[in-house]
Design a protein around this motif. Structure first.
Motif, PDB file in Angstrom:
ATOM      1  N   SER A  49      -1.662  -3.932  -7.268  1.00 46.38           N
ATOM      2  CA  SER A  49      -1.630  -4.891  -6.208  1.00 46.38           C
ATOM      3  C   SER A  49      -1.653  -4.290  -4.714  1.00 46.38           C
ATOM      4  N   GLY A  50      -2.124  -5.080  -3.755  1.00 49.45           N
ATOM      5  CA  GLY A  50      -2.450  -4.417  -2.419  1.00 49.45           C
ATOM      6  C   GLY A  50      -2.430  -5.680  -1.566  1.00 49.45           C
ATOM      7  N   MET A  51      -2.743  -5.177  -0.102  1.00 51.05           N
ATOM      8  CA  MET A  51      -2.697  -6.129   1.028  1.00 51.05           C
ATOM      9  C   MET A  51      -4.262  -6.460   1.315  1.00 51.05           C
ATOM     10  N   THR A  52      -4.703  -7.665   1.597  1.00 54.66           N
ATOM     11  CA  THR A  52      -5.854  -8.025   2.282  1.00 54.66           C
ATOM     12  C   THR A  52      -6.536  -7.226   3.158  1.00 54.66           C
ATOM     13  N   ALA A  53      -7.613  -6.590   3.139  1.00 54.71           N
ATOM     14  CA  ALA A  53      -8.203  -5.804   3.982  1.00 54.71           C
ATOM     15  C   ALA A  53      -9.504  -6.609   4.521  1.00 54.71           C
ATOM     16  N   GLU A  54     -10.137  -7.222   3.736  1.00 57.81           N
ATOM     17  CA  GLU A  54     -11.397  -7.976   4.001  1.00 57.81           C
ATOM     18  C   GLU A  54     -11.417  -9.070   2.956  1.00 57.81           C
ATOM     19  N   LEU A  55     -11.857 -10.352   3.478  1.00 60.25           N
ATOM     20  CA  LEU A  55     -12.122 -11.315   2.600  1.00 60.25           C
ATOM     21  C   LEU A  55     -13.231 -12.077   2.903  1.00 60.25           C
ATOM     22  N   THR A  56     -14.334 -12.393   2.170  1.00 60.92           N
ATOM     23  CA  THR A  56     -15.483 -13.150   2.367  1.00 60.92           C
ATOM     24  C   THR A  56     -15.496 -14.337   1.729  1.00 60.92           C
ATOM     25  N   LEU A  57     -15.500 -15.402   2.231  1.00 61.71           N
ATOM     26  CA  LEU A  57     -15.835 -16.783   1.752  1.00 61.71           C
ATOM     27  C   LEU A  57     -17.010 -17.440   1.813  1.00 61.71           C
ATOM     28  N   ARG A  58     -17.542 -17.860   0.916  1.00 58.65           N
ATOM     29  CA  ARG A  58     -19.030 -18.635   0.851  1.00 58.65           C
ATOM     30  C   ARG A  58     -18.452 -20.100   0.334  1.00 58.65           C
ATOM     31  N   TYR A  59     -18.884 -21.086   1.436  1.00 57.57           N
ATOM     32  CA  TYR A  59     -18.675 -22.449   1.079  1.00 57.57           C
ATOM     33  C   TYR A  59     -19.895 -23.155   0.669  1.00 57.57           C
ATOM     34  N   LEU A  60     -20.058 -23.258  -0.740  1.00 56.12           N
ATOM     35  CA  LEU A  60     -21.377 -23.659  -1.620  1.00 56.12           C
ATOM     36  C   LEU A  60     -21.422 -25.406  -1.146  1.00 56.12           C
ATOM     37  N   ARG A  61     -20.392 -25.934  -1.647  1.00 54.53           N
ATOM     38  CA  ARG A  61     -20.319 -27.408  -1.360  1.00 54.53           C
ATOM     39  C   ARG A  61     -19.056 -28.086  -1.175  1.00 54.53           C
ATOM     40  N   PRO A  62     -18.920 -29.262  -0.516  1.00 54.87           N
ATOM     41  CA  PRO A  62     -17.586 -29.629  -0.102  1.00 54.87           C
ATOM     42  C   PRO A  62     -16.731 -29.803  -1.268  1.00 54.87           C
ATOM     43  N   THR A  63     -15.442 -29.479  -1.216  1.00 50.57           N
ATOM     44  CA  THR A  63     -14.377 -29.413  -2.037  1.00 50.57           C
ATOM     45  C   THR A  63     -13.692 -30.684  -2.019  1.00 50.57           C
TER      46      THR A  63
ATOM     47  N   ALA B  83     -20.011 -22.263   6.502  1.00 55.22           N
ATOM     48  CA  ALA B  83     -21.022 -22.024   5.644  1.00 55.22           C
ATOM     49  C   ALA B  83     -20.309 -20.581   4.945  1.00 55.22           C
ATOM     50  N   GLU B  84     -19.943 -19.514   5.663  1.00 53.62           N
ATOM     51  CA  GLU B  84     -19.344 -18.489   5.464  1.00 53.62           C
ATOM     52  C   GLU B  84     -18.472 -17.945   6.331  1.00 53.62           C
ATOM     53  N   LEU B  85     -17.443 -17.260   5.972  1.00 56.95           N
ATOM     54  CA  LEU B  85     -16.266 -16.765   6.796  1.00 56.95           C
ATOM     55  C   LEU B  85     -15.863 -15.501   6.223  1.00 56.95           C
ATOM     56  N   THR B  86     -15.834 -14.603   7.216  1.00 56.21           N
ATOM     57  CA  THR B  86     -15.509 -13.087   6.831  1.00 56.21           C
ATOM     58  C   THR B  86     -14.177 -12.660   7.819  1.00 56.21           C
ATOM     59  N   LEU B  87     -13.105 -12.438   7.129  1.00 53.66           N
ATOM     60  CA  LEU B  87     -11.975 -11.942   7.737  1.00 53.66           C
ATOM     61  C   LEU B  87     -11.698 -10.488   7.472  1.00 53.66           C
ATOM     62  N   ARG B  88     -11.312  -9.785   8.612  1.00 51.60           N
ATOM     63  CA  ARG B  88     -10.890  -8.446   8.246  1.00 51.60           C
ATOM     64  C   ARG B  88      -9.330  -8.386   9.005  1.00 51.60           C
ATOM     65  N   TYR B  89      -8.679  -7.864   8.297  1.00 53.32           N
ATOM     66  CA  TYR B  89      -7.230  -7.763   8.487  1.00 53.32           C
ATOM     67  C   TYR B  89      -6.885  -6.420   8.948  1.00 53.32           C
ATOM     68  N   LEU B  90      -6.859  -6.228  10.483  1.00 55.02           N
ATOM     69  CA  LEU B  90      -6.702  -4.713  10.817  1.00 55.02           C
ATOM     70  C   LEU B  90      -5.254  -4.176  10.817  1.00 55.02           C
ATOM     71  N   ARG B  91      -4.615  -5.167  11.022  1.00 51.37           N
ATOM     72  CA  ARG B  91      -2.942  -4.656  11.133  1.00 51.37           C
ATOM     73  C   ARG B  91      -2.266  -6.005  10.850  1.00 51.37           C
ATOM     74  N   PRO B  92      -0.957  -5.843  10.016  1.00 54.70           N
ATOM     75  CA  PRO B  92      -0.241  -6.930   9.794  1.00 54.70           C
ATOM     76  C   PRO B  92       0.205  -7.717  10.947  1.00 54.70           C
ATOM     77  N   THR B  93       0.241  -9.167  10.773  1.00 56.76           N
ATOM     78  CA  THR B  93       0.459 -10.268  11.808  1.00 56.76           C
ATOM     79  C   THR B  93       1.843 -10.706  11.693  1.00 56.76           C
ATOM     80  N   PRO B  94       2.706 -10.460  12.880  1.00 57.70           N
ATOM     81  CA  PRO B  94       4.010 -10.557  12.729  1.00 57.70           C
ATOM     82  C   PRO B  94       4.607 -12.088  12.803  1.00 57.70           C
TER      83      PRO B  94
END
Lengths: 214, 214
Positions: free
Chosen positions: A151-165, B155-166
């Motif tokens: 397990s871990g903590m999210t560092a980077e997350l990329t989402l691609r929205y292909l079609r409406p949900t 269409a695309e979203l990239t998130l970078r988690y730099l530090r924990p958010t309180p």
């Protein structure tokens, strides 16, 4: 995972998230979810006496707040013990924000859950808010890491929205840990509806945890 | 935007999200938010009669549901007219899932809001769930596009988690449209706490909208 067949029945496999109880706070939370949904279904202009309803809800909140433990004590209590959390905003039976999503671990190493979302989760007309899809996927990738063994903590997350949900239709949410390289964990996931991929996620997680409050 | 000074007072500038009313459904939703929060603060084991509370909440939901319009009618009604939505899960005064976040448009073209999140938004101990940060940022980038003059769908979203958010501390959420190239919109945003960047977002949006229900 995009070419997996349509699956709307819940996956078989061990449940990886907290089991809701039929009584206790979980029952009150389930009722609170009904209130949230009903308020959005009703809105203004139906003649419902919203002042009276606000009063009844405030009375419930006042009573609970009066008997609640101090925040510090509650934080320590809610993180005591091992196992999955009961209070997160995606799967938690104690959290009325959570739809809730039930995730199970599959033999191929992936996790999967099926959920149908209503009005509180709406973004574009009749469809799921893109940020809600991100919330479901971030959490599902985290649970996939747990099921994968690291397990871990999210560092980077990329989402691609292909079609409406769509709202009001069963959504299958999946996640799978792809690799663990030192402390760097790579995990992917997807939301499908009617057998069609709607949103995909790729996450980089770092194998560390924040300390539990005590 | 990472080196902006700490700012915890609400930004000055036109309000870009719906104004909550002191009465009507907004008041009932505000009370429902208090219930959600109080249920998480209380949990089991304080002696609160959760069966009785579940009954009171179910009664509220039953009464509302009885008088609610048909879903199709309600969907058409909630999307009628112009202007920002009143029901989304980030800013909507009719949605108890929304903290709510109030966003204002600044003269430099960015949007900004300040919000303090409590237990319903928790991920790691004492900190904001990564997926909730994604939800806030996705929506804020959408509002920044509106303020920038060209709206679209994520269409695309990239998130970078730099530090924990309180939790329990004012968070400043910002967004800014960077470029519009044909139908492709690029937008960035950030969550800061105590003057320190916690999560950044980069989004690609496509200038189109789903049809409104009628």
């Amino acid at each position: 995972m995009s070419d997996s067949p349509a699956r709307t029945a819940p996956a078989e496999g061990p449940r990886l998230v907290a089991e809701p109880h039929k009584d206790g706070v979980d029952a009150a939370v389930a009722a609170a979810r009904r209130v949230i949904d009903a308020l959005l279904h009703t809105g203004d202009g139906t003649g419902a006496d919203m002042e009276e309803i606000a009063g009844r809800l405030d009375a419930v909140a006042d009573g609970l707040t009066e008997g609640a433990p101090a925040l510090r004590e509650r934080l320590a209590e809610m993180w005591r013990g091992e196992g999955v959390t009961r209070h997160d905003p995606v799967t938690g039976p104690e959290n009325a924000l959570a739809p809730p999503l039930t995730l199970r671990g599959l033999e191929d190493g992936s996790v999967e859950g099926v959920v149908t979302l209503g009005l509180p989760y709406q973004g574009p007309p009749g469809h799921v808010h893109g940020g809600i899809s991100a919330l479901l996927l971030d959490h599902t990738l985290g649970v996939a890491n747990h099921w994968g063994g690291t397990s871990g903590m999210t560092a980077e997350l990329t989402l691609r929205y292909l079609r409406p949900t769509p709202l009001f239709e069963p959504l299958t949410v999946t996640g799978r840990q792809v690799s663990v390289d030192g402390r760097r964990i790579r995990t992917v996931g997807e939301i499908t509806a009617g057998g069609t991929a709607r949103v995909t996620a790729e996450g980089l997680f770092i194998a560390k945890q924040l300390p539990r409050p005590s």
